[in-house]
Design a protein around this motif. Structure first.
Motif, PDB file in Angstrom:
ATOM      1  N   GLU A  30     -12.607 -29.623  14.778  1.00 57.10           N
ATOM      2  CA  GLU A  30     -13.011 -29.049  16.062  1.00 57.10           C
ATOM      3  C   GLU A  30     -13.310 -27.579  15.790  1.00 57.10           C
ATOM      4  O   GLU A  30     -12.546 -26.911  15.084  1.00 57.10           O
ATOM      5  CB  GLU A  30     -11.888 -29.180  17.088  1.00 57.10           C
ATOM      6  N   VAL A  31     -14.415 -27.062  16.328  1.00 59.20           N
ATOM      7  CA  VAL A  31     -14.856 -25.709  15.981  1.00 59.20           C
ATOM      8  C   VAL A  31     -14.915 -24.818  17.216  1.00 59.20           C
ATOM      9  O   VAL A  31     -15.464 -25.200  18.256  1.00 59.20           O
ATOM     10  CB  VAL A  31     -16.242 -25.733  15.294  1.00 59.20           C
ATOM     11  N   LEU A  32     -14.344 -23.628  17.086  1.00 64.42           N
ATOM     12  CA  LEU A  32     -14.462 -22.568  18.086  1.00 64.42           C
ATOM     13  C   LEU A  32     -15.269 -21.443  17.457  1.00 64.42           C
ATOM     14  O   LEU A  32     -15.023 -21.075  16.310  1.00 64.42           O
ATOM     15  CB  LEU A  32     -13.082 -22.044  18.496  1.00 64.42           C
ATOM     16  N   LEU A  33     -16.217 -20.880  18.212  1.00 60.97           N
ATOM     17  CA  LEU A  33     -17.092 -19.851  17.662  1.00 60.97           C
ATOM     18  C   LEU A  33     -16.949 -18.550  18.442  1.00 60.97           C
ATOM     19  O   LEU A  33     -16.948 -18.547  19.675  1.00 60.97           O
ATOM     20  CB  LEU A  33     -18.554 -20.309  17.699  1.00 60.97           C
ATOM     21  N   ALA A  34     -16.838 -17.438  17.712  1.00 57.41           N
ATOM     22  CA  ALA A  34     -16.777 -16.106  18.318  1.00 57.41           C
ATOM     23  C   ALA A  34     -17.732 -15.192  17.573  1.00 57.41           C
ATOM     24  O   ALA A  34     -17.856 -15.270  16.349  1.00 57.41           O
ATOM     25  CB  ALA A  34     -15.360 -15.550  18.266  1.00 57.41           C
ATOM     26  N   THR A  35     -18.400 -14.306  18.319  1.00 54.87           N
ATOM     27  CA  THR A  35     -19.397 -13.419  17.712  1.00 54.87           C
ATOM     28  C   THR A  35     -18.852 -12.035  17.398  1.00 54.87           C
ATOM     29  O   THR A  35     -19.523 -11.248  16.742  1.00 54.87           O
ATOM     30  CB  THR A  35     -20.609 -13.251  18.649  1.00 54.87           C
ATOM     31  N   ASN A  36     -17.638 -11.723  17.877  1.00 51.80           N
ATOM     32  CA  ASN A  36     -17.049 -10.411  17.599  1.00 51.80           C
ATOM     33  C   ASN A  36     -15.532 -10.505  17.616  1.00 51.80           C
ATOM     34  O   ASN A  36     -14.959 -11.559  17.916  1.00 51.80           O
ATOM     35  CB  ASN A  36     -17.557  -9.349  18.597  1.00 51.80           C
ATOM     36  N   LEU A  41     -10.119 -12.745  19.084  1.00 44.70           N
ATOM     37  CA  LEU A  41      -8.722 -12.569  19.466  1.00 44.70           C
ATOM     38  C   LEU A  41      -8.398 -13.342  20.737  1.00 44.70           C
ATOM     39  O   LEU A  41      -7.321 -13.935  20.854  1.00 44.70           O
ATOM     40  CB  LEU A  41      -8.420 -11.081  19.652  1.00 44.70           C
ATOM     41  N   ALA A  42      -9.318 -13.328  21.697  1.00 46.92           N
ATOM     42  CA  ALA A  42      -9.093 -14.057  22.943  1.00 46.92           C
ATOM     43  C   ALA A  42      -8.987 -15.561  22.679  1.00 46.92           C
ATOM     44  O   ALA A  42      -8.106 -16.242  23.221  1.00 46.92           O
ATOM     45  CB  ALA A  42     -10.204 -13.763  23.937  1.00 46.92           C
ATOM     46  N   LEU A  43      -9.872 -16.100  21.847  1.00 48.12           N
ATOM     47  CA  LEU A  43      -9.819 -17.527  21.523  1.00 48.12           C
ATOM     48  C   LEU A  43      -8.570 -17.876  20.725  1.00 48.12           C
ATOM     49  O   LEU A  43      -7.963 -18.933  20.926  1.00 48.12           O
ATOM     50  CB  LEU A  43     -11.074 -17.937  20.743  1.00 48.12           C
ATOM     51  N   ALA A  44      -8.171 -16.985  19.826  1.00 48.28           N
ATOM     52  CA  ALA A  44      -6.953 -17.234  19.047  1.00 48.28           C
ATOM     53  C   ALA A  44      -5.735 -17.310  19.953  1.00 48.28           C
ATOM     54  O   ALA A  44      -4.831 -18.121  19.737  1.00 48.28           O
ATOM     55  CB  ALA A  44      -6.771 -16.137  18.000  1.00 48.28           C
ATOM     56  N   ALA A  45      -5.717 -16.476  20.995  1.00 43.89           N
ATOM     57  CA  ALA A  45      -4.569 -16.439  21.895  1.00 43.89           C
ATOM     58  C   ALA A  45      -4.534 -17.615  22.860  1.00 43.89           C
ATOM     59  O   ALA A  45      -3.459 -18.085  23.234  1.00 43.89           O
ATOM     60  CB  ALA A  45      -4.575 -15.133  22.682  1.00 43.89           C
ATOM     61  N   THR A  46      -5.713 -18.105  23.251  1.00 43.26           N
ATOM     62  CA  THR A  46      -5.748 -19.130  24.299  1.00 43.26           C
ATOM     63  C   THR A  46      -5.981 -20.543  23.782  1.00 43.26           C
ATOM     64  O   THR A  46      -5.656 -21.502  24.476  1.00 43.26           O
ATOM     65  CB  THR A  46      -6.847 -18.805  25.335  1.00 43.26           C
ATOM     66  N   ARG A  47      -6.511 -20.688  22.575  1.00 40.32           N
ATOM     67  CA  ARG A  47      -6.891 -22.020  22.094  1.00 40.32           C
ATOM     68  C   ARG A  47      -6.087 -22.484  20.881  1.00 40.32           C
ATOM     69  O   ARG A  47      -6.290 -23.577  20.386  1.00 40.32           O
ATOM     70  CB  ARG A  47      -8.387 -22.060  21.766  1.00 40.32           C
ATOM     71  N   LEU A 180      -3.018  -8.207  27.451  1.00 40.53           N
ATOM     72  CA  LEU A 180      -4.395  -8.205  27.957  1.00 40.53           C
ATOM     73  C   LEU A 180      -5.403  -8.292  26.821  1.00 40.53           C
ATOM     74  O   LEU A 180      -6.395  -9.021  26.907  1.00 40.53           O
ATOM     75  CB  LEU A 180      -4.628  -6.941  28.784  1.00 40.53           C
ATOM     76  N   ARG A 181      -5.157  -7.558  25.748  1.00 42.19           N
ATOM     77  CA  ARG A 181      -6.086  -7.556  24.617  1.00 42.19           C
ATOM     78  C   ARG A 181      -6.165  -8.931  23.968  1.00 42.19           C
ATOM     79  O   ARG A 181      -7.243  -9.437  23.684  1.00 42.19           O
ATOM     80  CB  ARG A 181      -5.649  -6.517  23.586  1.00 42.19           C
ATOM     81  N   GLU A 182      -5.013  -9.556  23.749  1.00 42.50           N
ATOM     82  CA  GLU A 182      -4.993 -10.818  23.018  1.00 42.50           C
ATOM     83  C   GLU A 182      -5.466 -11.991  23.873  1.00 42.50           C
ATOM     84  O   GLU A 182      -6.068 -12.939  23.358  1.00 42.50           O
ATOM     85  CB  GLU A 182      -3.584 -11.124  22.504  1.00 42.50           C
ATOM     86  N   GLY A 185      -9.034 -10.180  26.151  1.00 43.40           N
ATOM     87  CA  GLY A 185     -10.028  -9.495  25.328  1.00 43.40           C
ATOM     88  C   GLY A 185      -9.928  -7.982  25.452  1.00 43.40           C
ATOM     89  O   GLY A 185      -9.378  -7.445  26.415  1.00 43.40           O
ATOM     90  N   GLY A 186     -10.490  -7.298  24.450  1.00 44.07           N
ATOM     91  CA  GLY A 186     -10.359  -5.855  24.349  1.00 44.07           C
ATOM     92  C   GLY A 186     -10.960  -5.065  25.491  1.00 44.07           C
ATOM     93  O   GLY A 186     -10.580  -3.912  25.714  1.00 44.07           O
ATOM     94  N   THR A 187     -11.887  -5.651  26.238  1.00 41.78           N
ATOM     95  CA  THR A 187     -12.507  -4.926  27.345  1.00 41.78           C
ATOM     96  C   THR A 187     -11.662  -4.968  28.615  1.00 41.78           C
ATOM     97  O   THR A 187     -12.039  -4.380  29.626  1.00 41.78           O
ATOM     98  CB  THR A 187     -13.908  -5.499  27.656  1.00 41.78           C
ATOM     99  N   HIS A 188     -10.520  -5.653  28.572  1.00 39.04           N
ATOM    100  CA  HIS A 188      -9.702  -5.814  29.778  1.00 39.04           C
ATOM    101  C   HIS A 188      -8.313  -5.181  29.656  1.00 39.04           C
ATOM    102  O   HIS A 188      -7.414  -5.532  30.427  1.00 39.04           O
ATOM    103  CB  HIS A 188      -9.543  -7.308  30.103  1.00 39.04           C
ATOM    104  N   VAL A 189      -8.144  -4.245  28.715  1.00 36.60           N
ATOM    105  CA  VAL A 189      -6.803  -3.692  28.489  1.00 36.60           C
ATOM    106  C   VAL A 189      -6.289  -2.873  29.665  1.00 36.60           C
ATOM    107  O   VAL A 189      -5.090  -2.581  29.732  1.00 36.60           O
ATOM    108  CB  VAL A 189      -6.754  -2.856  27.192  1.00 36.60           C
TER     109      VAL A 189
END
Length: 230
Positions: A30-36, A41-47, A180-182, A185-189
């Motif tokens: 199963e693949v999760l894709l992130a561009t930055n 970090l958000a996907l690592a924390a939630t998935r 919030l960061r993890e 995402g970093g834009t929501h700290v």
């Protein structure tokens, strides 16, 4: 870990992401894709990926910085990718907590072999999923299950992610910014109201009184702490 291991690929090159997505899915992943870095970090924390493929050259931050943040709260296996083949780059990645390192360009079969090795090590016990249990509450992060008084508790993805992160750091304060960061995402700290809403719903579902907390304690102006039973 499921029968179809979940791989998080964090890379800003569309061609690499497509190449890995096709190759990994063909092998049953199963693949999760992130561009930055923030997306990763958000996907690592939630998935809860089983393994992370992380590029060093990302548009919003260095892969080394992403790795450092990951290592604050998880020991998920990380395979670093880079066009930089200098020895000091590899040493820096491995010293920073990476489990393996590959230089671009690379062959898909070699990458698959390295991922299989990382996953074997994890299954063998390199990382035991935390579990918390007392007379009323049971949280099994390996099974992604939360039960209260023997009954499964229905949590949203964000509620589970916040609870899981606090449990992984049980007894220690986790700052609002880190949560919030993890998770968002970093834009929501600075979006602390997100946390207040989620913590409020968690407390409601757990029957936890914020004035006399059994499990979820607020550290005013700092963050939150999960209180394990003594």
């Amino acid at each position: 870990m499921t029968a179809h291991p979940r791989v998080l690929v964090v890379d800003d090159e569309a061609q690499i992401r497509k190449f890995l997505d096709i190759g990994l899915r063909a092998e049953g992943y199963e693949v999760l894709l992130a561009t930055n870095g923030a997306e990763g970090l958000a996907l690592a924390a939630t998935r809860d990926p089983d393994v992370v493929v992380l590029d060093i050259g990302l548009p919003d931050r260095e892969g080394h910085a992403v790795l450092a943040e990951l290592r604050q709260w998880t020991q998920v296996p990380v395979l670093m990718l880079s066009v930089r083949d200098a020895e000091q780059e590899k040493v820096k990645a491995l010293d920073g907590g990476a489990n393996d390192y590959m230089t671009k360009p690379f062959g898909i079969q070699e990458l698959m072999a390295r991922l299989r090795a990382l996953l074997r090590n994890r299954v063998a016990g390199a990382e035991a999923a935390p579990r918390y249990e007392d007379a009323h509450l049971c949280i099994d992060l390996g099974l992604r299950e939360v039960c209260l008084d023997g009954r499964p508790l229905a949590l949203t993805r964000k509620e589970y992610a916040v609870l899981a992160m606090l449990v992984r750091h049980a007894g220690r304060v986790v700052s609002q910014q880190q949560l919030l960061r993890e998770i968002w995402g970093g834009t929501h700290v600075q979006d602390t109201h997100y946390l207040r809403v989620v913590l409020g719903k968690l407390r409601q579902k757990l029957g936890d009184d914020p004035a006399a907390p059994r499990w979820l304690k607020t550290e005013p102006g700092v963050g939150y702490r999960f209180l394990p039973s003594k």
